[in-house]
Motif scaffolding. Structure first.
Motif, PDB file in Angstrom:
ATOM      1  N   ASP A 177      14.311  15.716  22.630  1.00  0.00           N
ATOM      2  CA  ASP A 177      14.257  16.005  21.346  1.00  0.00           C
ATOM      3  C   ASP A 177      15.287  15.812  20.716  1.00  0.00           C
ATOM      4  OD1 ASP A 177      15.837  18.372  21.777  1.00  0.00           O
ATOM      5  OD2 ASP A 177      14.017  19.605  22.234  1.00  0.00           O
ATOM      6  N   ILE A 178      16.448  15.234  21.087  1.00  0.00           N
ATOM      7  CA  ILE A 178      17.664  15.331  20.338  1.00  0.00           C
ATOM      8  C   ILE A 178      17.853  14.427  19.095  1.00  0.00           C
ATOM      9  CG2 ILE A 178      18.764  13.409  21.441  1.00  0.00           C
ATOM     10  CD1 ILE A 178      21.369  15.036  21.403  1.00  0.00           C
ATOM     11  N   VAL A 179      16.985  13.135  19.195  1.00  0.00           N
ATOM     12  CA  VAL A 179      16.721  12.689  18.035  1.00  0.00           C
ATOM     13  C   VAL A 179      15.849  13.273  16.847  1.00  0.00           C
ATOM     14  CG1 VAL A 179      16.174  10.396  17.011  1.00  0.00           C
ATOM     15  CG2 VAL A 179      17.365  10.573  19.183  1.00  0.00           C
ATOM     16  N   ALA A 180      14.646  13.609  17.370  1.00  0.00           N
ATOM     17  CA  ALA A 180      13.374  14.038  16.489  1.00  0.00           C
ATOM     18  C   ALA A 180      13.707  15.391  16.016  1.00  0.00           C
ATOM     19  CB  ALA A 180      12.082  14.039  17.388  1.00  0.00           C
ATOM     20  N   SER A 181      14.521  16.131  16.782  1.00  0.00           N
ATOM     21  CA  SER A 181      14.786  17.538  16.194  1.00  0.00           C
ATOM     22  C   SER A 181      16.098  17.588  15.201  1.00  0.00           C
ATOM     23  CB  SER A 181      14.971  18.395  17.164  1.00  0.00           C
ATOM     24  OG  SER A 181      16.235  18.146  18.050  1.00  0.00           O
ATOM     25  N   ALA A 182      16.764  16.510  15.142  1.00  0.00           N
ATOM     26  CA  ALA A 182      17.780  16.760  14.262  1.00  0.00           C
ATOM     27  C   ALA A 182      17.288  16.956  12.617  1.00  0.00           C
ATOM     28  CB  ALA A 182      18.743  15.401  14.275  1.00  0.00           C
ATOM     29  N   PRO A 183      18.415  17.525  11.919  1.00  0.00           N
ATOM     30  CA  PRO A 183      17.908  18.129  10.332  1.00  0.00           C
ATOM     31  C   PRO A 183      17.782  16.867   9.546  1.00  0.00           C
ATOM     32  CG  PRO A 183      19.750  19.357  11.180  1.00  0.00           C
ATOM     33  CD  PRO A 183      19.469  18.247  12.291  1.00  0.00           C
TER      34      PRO A 183
END
Length: 302
Positions: free
Chosen positions: A16-22
């Motif tokens: 989720d590191i890409v999708a969860s970024a602001p």
């Protein structure tokens, strides 16, 4: 080469590191002079699917998500290599296995590569489209393995063993795999100080890593969603109208609070965004257009 900078890190998982970024990259729009040849490249080489056409623009992407729009203008002026604009669009694949499959596809079909690098946090292959726009195809290593020194993600540039990568895959390339996306966009800018002020102070990106001629801009603990360098473009002025190459970068914002904070900073700096209905438009110091869209997405999906 180890790059340094300042970043407040979060600890999302690799999934989720890409999708969860602001802030994450949505789609990129290029002005192209030969639509048929260029669109064929992005279909056959990068593996994007045609999604639809709107006026002079052809949209390509994956699973209904537009990742790239090609705006046809046969009279567009060639984009000089020394101008501000695009350095490369980076297409992020879900796994190293997928990257190995793409490398085999490149070898099998005779795709000409411009380079390949092990960046410690990722492995990447470089090439150019038929009109000279830079392309990166890459896969991240798990974020849990990224080394941090004083909250800075350590990136590097080393050789990448393409033969080992191609041998190690268990997959066959059948087009961009589910979960593929635009991981980051690397820009050519006129000077780093102005880029840091705009992308860092106004848009709110953290400067994860920096050197005198390049900065990497990050949100949400990712290594970078945007970057800017002056390797060829030092002193470049604003992009001229009617020029081929980069036309727009779409930034997807996680929530309305992120959008409101950016809008306030821009307005307070006498650079209010343009309201275009579904999105807001702003321009960086080199007249590179950015669209801001509030587009929440479920975590764990790219």
């Amino acid at each position: 080469m180890i790059l340094t900078g300042n970043l407040q890190m979060a600890e999302p998982t690799r999934d989720d590191i890409v999708a969860s970024a602001p802030i994450r990259i949505g789609g990129v729009t290029l002005v192209v002079r030969d639509l048929e040849r260029t669109s064929r490249f992005y279909r056959d080489v990068v593996g994007l699917e045609p999604i639809g056409k709107e006026g002079h623009a052809l949209h390509l992407g994956l699973d209904g998500r537009v990742l790239l729009s090609l705006r046809h203008d046969p009279d567009a002026l060639a984009n000089p290599p020394q101008s501000a604009g695009l350095y490369h669009i980076a297409f992020l694949l879900p796994s190293r296995n997928d990257l190995g499959a793409w490398v085999n596809h490149a070898h099998r079909t005779g795709i000409r590569l411009a380079g390949a690098s092990d960046h410690v946090i990722s492995e990447a292959v470089y090439l150019a489209d038929p009109e000279g726009n830079g392309i990166e195809i890459y896969a991240d290593r798990p974020s849990s393995s990224w080394k941090r020194i004083q909250e800075v993600i350590q990136m590097g540039v080393g050789p990448l063993d393409l033969q080992e990568l191609s041998r190690s895959t268990t997959l066959t390339w059948n087009g961009m795999p589910a979960g593929g996306t635009v991981g980051h966009v690397h820009l050519q800018v006129g000077d780093i100080g102005s880029a840091d002020s705009f992308y860092g102070e106004l848009l709110g990106f953290k400067i994860n890593a920096a050197a005198p001629t390049v900065s990497f801009y990050s949100t949400g603990g990712y290594h970078h969603q945007l970057a800017g360098n002056t390797w060829q473009s030092a002193g470049a002025g604003v992009r001229g109208e009617g020029t081929a190459g980069l036309a727009e970068v779409e930034l997807l914002l996680r929530d309305s609070a992120t959008l409101a904070a950016i809008t306030t900073r821009l307005t307070d700096s006498d650079k209010p965004p343009l309201d275009e209905g579904r999105s807001l438009s702003i321009f960086d110091p080199w007249n590179i257009r950015l669209s801001l869209t509030c587009a929440p997405m479920a975590l764990g999906r790219i």
